[in-house]
Design a protein around this motif. Structure first.
Motif, PDB file in Angstrom:
ATOM      1  N   PHE A  83       0.835  -1.196   0.000  1.00 35.37           N
ATOM      2  CA  PHE A  83       0.000   0.000   0.000  1.00 35.37           C
ATOM      3  C   PHE A  83       0.869   1.244   0.000  1.00 35.37           C
ATOM      4  O   PHE A  83       2.005   1.220   0.483  1.00 35.37           O
ATOM      5  CB  PHE A  83      -0.908   0.019   1.246  1.00 35.37           C
ATOM      6  N   ASP A  84       0.322   2.327  -0.524  1.00 34.70           N
ATOM      7  CA  ASP A  84       0.986   3.629  -0.426  1.00 34.70           C
ATOM      8  C   ASP A  84       0.676   4.274   0.918  1.00 34.70           C
ATOM      9  O   ASP A  84       1.512   4.968   1.492  1.00 34.70           O
ATOM     10  CB  ASP A  84       0.525   4.546  -1.568  1.00 34.70           C
ATOM     11  N   PHE A  85      -0.561   4.037   1.404  1.00 41.83           N
ATOM     12  CA  PHE A  85      -1.020   4.613   2.666  1.00 41.83           C
ATOM     13  C   PHE A  85      -1.769   3.558   3.467  1.00 41.83           C
ATOM     14  O   PHE A  85      -2.599   2.834   2.916  1.00 41.83           O
ATOM     15  CB  PHE A  85      -1.983   5.794   2.423  1.00 41.83           C
ATOM     16  N   VAL A  86      -1.479   3.503   4.758  1.00 44.51           N
ATOM     17  CA  VAL A  86      -2.253   2.707   5.702  1.00 44.51           C
ATOM     18  C   VAL A  86      -2.659   3.682   6.803  1.00 44.51           C
ATOM     19  O   VAL A  86      -1.803   4.254   7.475  1.00 44.51           O
ATOM     20  CB  VAL A  86      -1.452   1.520   6.278  1.00 44.51           C
ATOM     21  N   ILE A  87      -3.973   3.877   6.947  1.00 44.54           N
ATOM     22  CA  ILE A  87      -4.486   4.881   7.875  1.00 44.54           C
ATOM     23  C   ILE A  87      -5.380   4.201   8.899  1.00 44.54           C
ATOM     24  O   ILE A  87      -6.375   3.578   8.540  1.00 44.54           O
ATOM     25  CB  ILE A  87      -5.253   5.984   7.117  1.00 44.54           C
ATOM     26  N   THR A  88      -4.994   4.320  10.168  1.00 45.49           N
ATOM     27  CA  THR A  88      -5.801   3.758  11.249  1.00 45.49           C
ATOM     28  C   THR A  88      -6.781   4.815  11.748  1.00 45.49           C
ATOM     29  O   THR A  88      -6.473   6.007  11.758  1.00 45.49           O
ATOM     30  CB  THR A  88      -4.914   3.259  12.404  1.00 45.49           C
ATOM     31  N   LEU A  89      -7.965   4.341  12.150  1.00 44.95           N
ATOM     32  CA  LEU A  89      -9.029   5.248  12.565  1.00 44.95           C
ATOM     33  C   LEU A  89      -9.434   5.059  14.020  1.00 44.95           C
ATOM     34  O   LEU A  89     -10.341   5.746  14.494  1.00 44.95           O
ATOM     35  CB  LEU A  89     -10.245   5.073  11.660  1.00 44.95           C
ATOM     36  N   CYS A  90      -8.778   4.133  14.711  1.00 48.53           N
ATOM     37  CA  CYS A  90      -9.026   3.954  16.138  1.00 48.53           C
ATOM     38  C   CYS A  90      -7.719   3.552  16.806  1.00 48.53           C
ATOM     39  O   CYS A  90      -6.824   2.991  16.162  1.00 48.53           O
ATOM     40  CB  CYS A  90     -10.132   2.945  16.403  1.00 48.53           C
ATOM     41  N   ASP A  91      -7.621   3.851  18.088  1.00 54.10           N
ATOM     42  CA  ASP A  91      -6.374   3.607  18.813  1.00 54.10           C
ATOM     43  C   ASP A  91      -6.025   2.128  18.876  1.00 54.10           C
ATOM     44  O   ASP A  91      -4.862   1.756  18.777  1.00 54.10           O
ATOM     45  CB  ASP A  91      -6.453   4.199  20.217  1.00 54.10           C
ATOM     46  N   ALA A  92      -7.025   1.258  19.032  1.00 57.69           N
ATOM     47  CA  ALA A  92      -6.753  -0.181  19.109  1.00 57.69           C
ATOM     48  C   ALA A  92      -6.121  -0.689  17.817  1.00 57.69           C
ATOM     49  O   ALA A  92      -5.167  -1.477  17.848  1.00 57.69           O
ATOM     50  CB  ALA A  92      -8.030  -0.946  19.428  1.00 57.69           C
ATOM     51  N   HIS A 108      -2.460   8.114  11.515  1.00 61.54           N
ATOM     52  CA  HIS A 108      -3.530   7.805  12.471  1.00 61.54           C
ATOM     53  C   HIS A 108      -4.516   8.968  12.495  1.00 61.54           C
ATOM     54  O   HIS A 108      -4.145  10.095  12.820  1.00 61.54           O
ATOM     55  CB  HIS A 108      -2.925   7.572  13.856  1.00 61.54           C
ATOM     56  N   TRP A 109      -5.756   8.674  12.114  1.00 59.89           N
ATOM     57  CA  TRP A 109      -6.825   9.667  12.114  1.00 59.89           C
ATOM     58  C   TRP A 109      -7.918   9.196  13.071  1.00 59.89           C
ATOM     59  O   TRP A 109      -8.991   8.776  12.654  1.00 59.89           O
ATOM     60  CB  TRP A 109      -7.443   9.829  10.732  1.00 59.89           C
ATOM     61  N   SER A 110      -7.678   9.242  14.336  1.00 61.30           N
ATOM     62  CA  SER A 110      -8.607   8.699  15.320  1.00 61.30           C
ATOM     63  C   SER A 110      -9.951   9.429  15.319  1.00 61.30           C
ATOM     64  O   SER A 110     -10.008  10.648  15.274  1.00 61.30           O
ATOM     65  CB  SER A 110      -7.986   8.782  16.714  1.00 61.30           C
ATOM     66  N   SER A 111     -11.006   8.642  15.347  1.00 59.66           N
ATOM     67  CA  SER A 111     -12.378   9.149  15.499  1.00 59.66           C
ATOM     68  C   SER A 111     -13.036   8.352  16.608  1.00 59.66           C
ATOM     69  O   SER A 111     -12.731   7.175  16.803  1.00 59.66           O
ATOM     70  CB  SER A 111     -13.184   8.945  14.213  1.00 59.66           C
ATOM     71  N   ARG A 112     -13.960   8.992  17.300  1.00 60.77           N
ATOM     72  CA  ARG A 112     -14.656   8.257  18.360  1.00 60.77           C
ATOM     73  C   ARG A 112     -15.516   7.164  17.738  1.00 60.77           C
ATOM     74  O   ARG A 112     -15.916   7.248  16.569  1.00 60.77           O
ATOM     75  CB  ARG A 112     -15.482   9.197  19.222  1.00 60.77           C
ATOM     76  N   ASN A 113     -15.808   6.149  18.537  1.00 63.53           N
ATOM     77  CA  ASN A 113     -16.610   5.036  18.063  1.00 63.53           C
ATOM     78  C   ASN A 113     -18.091   5.379  18.215  1.00 63.53           C
ATOM     79  O   ASN A 113     -18.590   5.496  19.332  1.00 63.53           O
ATOM     80  CB  ASN A 113     -16.272   3.772  18.866  1.00 63.53           C
ATOM     81  N   PRO A 114     -18.823   5.528  17.112  1.00 65.15           N
ATOM     82  CA  PRO A 114     -20.219   5.931  17.217  1.00 65.15           C
ATOM     83  C   PRO A 114     -21.101   4.861  17.874  1.00 65.15           C
ATOM     84  O   PRO A 114     -22.164   5.175  18.400  1.00 65.15           O
ATOM     85  CB  PRO A 114     -20.635   6.178  15.768  1.00 65.15           C
ATOM     86  N   VAL A 115     -20.654   3.630  17.880  1.00 64.44           N
ATOM     87  CA  VAL A 115     -21.426   2.548  18.497  1.00 64.44           C
ATOM     88  C   VAL A 115     -21.542   2.749  20.006  1.00 64.44           C
ATOM     89  O   VAL A 115     -22.494   2.290  20.627  1.00 64.44           O
ATOM     90  CB  VAL A 115     -20.772   1.184  18.175  1.00 64.44           C
ATOM     91  N   GLU A 116     -20.601   3.469  20.577  1.00 57.76           N
ATOM     92  CA  GLU A 116     -20.605   3.692  22.023  1.00 57.76           C
ATOM     93  C   GLU A 116     -21.603   4.771  22.454  1.00 57.76           C
ATOM     94  O   GLU A 116     -21.810   4.979  23.642  1.00 57.76           O
ATOM     95  CB  GLU A 116     -19.195   4.048  22.493  1.00 57.76           C
ATOM     96  N   MET A 117     -22.235   5.440  21.505  1.00 61.05           N
ATOM     97  CA  MET A 117     -23.212   6.477  21.820  1.00 61.05           C
ATOM     98  C   MET A 117     -24.472   5.861  22.396  1.00 61.05           C
ATOM     99  O   MET A 117     -24.954   4.843  21.904  1.00 61.05           O
ATOM    100  CB  MET A 117     -23.557   7.260  20.535  1.00 61.05           C
TER     101      MET A 117
END
Length: 165
Positions: A83-92, A108-117
């Motif tokens: 891959f040219d880019f590997v981007i993680t969206l959560c800390d785990a 790393h582009w962390s976003s909150r987990n919407p399932v936890e709402m």
């Protein structure tokens, strides 16, 4: 008359834990925003096996994206892929991401987990939409980068900066 040389596609992988919400948003939003410039995938470190229905609904109704073919899958499907880019969206996922061949730019582009709402259906949908909007803004910034004009170090820094904001 000279023919135009086709532009190389940037192979991009978005990772999250379940590959059911955030990484699916990112995959389909980059497919739409990036057009032919990107080859886009998503995966999970522990895939849930299902894509959350609100993700499909928001992509369809708010972004006019048909993601009916989306599926929750393991990052292991992509072992050996360069891959040219590997981007993680959560800390785990960030903590569990393996080494990838070809030395991709890892961000790393962390976003909150919407399932936890918690709350009523409207509150939960709003939480999913807010996460989608955050990812969408980041994807738009990513697509706007002048890839052809940046050296690898500057491209890596700019990709990292997108997740910091």
């Amino acid at each position: 008359m000279a023919t135009e040389v086709p532009q190389r596609k940037f192979k991009t992988l978005f990772l999250c834990t379940a590959n059911a919400e955030r990484s699916i948003f990112a995959e389909y939003l980059l497919r739409k925003e990036g057009g032919d410039r990107f080859e886009v995938y998503s995966g999970g470190t522990s895939p849930s096996g299902i894509v959350h229905p609100l993700v499909l609904e928001i992509l369809k109704n708010d972004y006019q994206i048909d993601a009916s073919d989306a599926r929750s899958k393991s990052w292991e499907e992509f072992q050996g892929v360069e891959f040219d880019f590997v981007i993680t969206l959560c800390d785990a996922a960030r903590e569990q991401t393996p080494d990838w061949p070809g030395q991709p730019i890892i961000a790393h582009w962390s976003s909150r987990n919407p399932v936890e709402m918690t709350g009523d259906a409207a509150d939960v949908r709003h939480a999913f939409f807010e996460v989608a909007e955050e990812i969408h803004r980041r994807v738009q910034l990513f697509v706007a980068l002048p890839f052809e004009k940046l050296d690898l170090l500057r491209l890596e820094a700019a990709t990292h900066d997108i997740g910091a904001g």
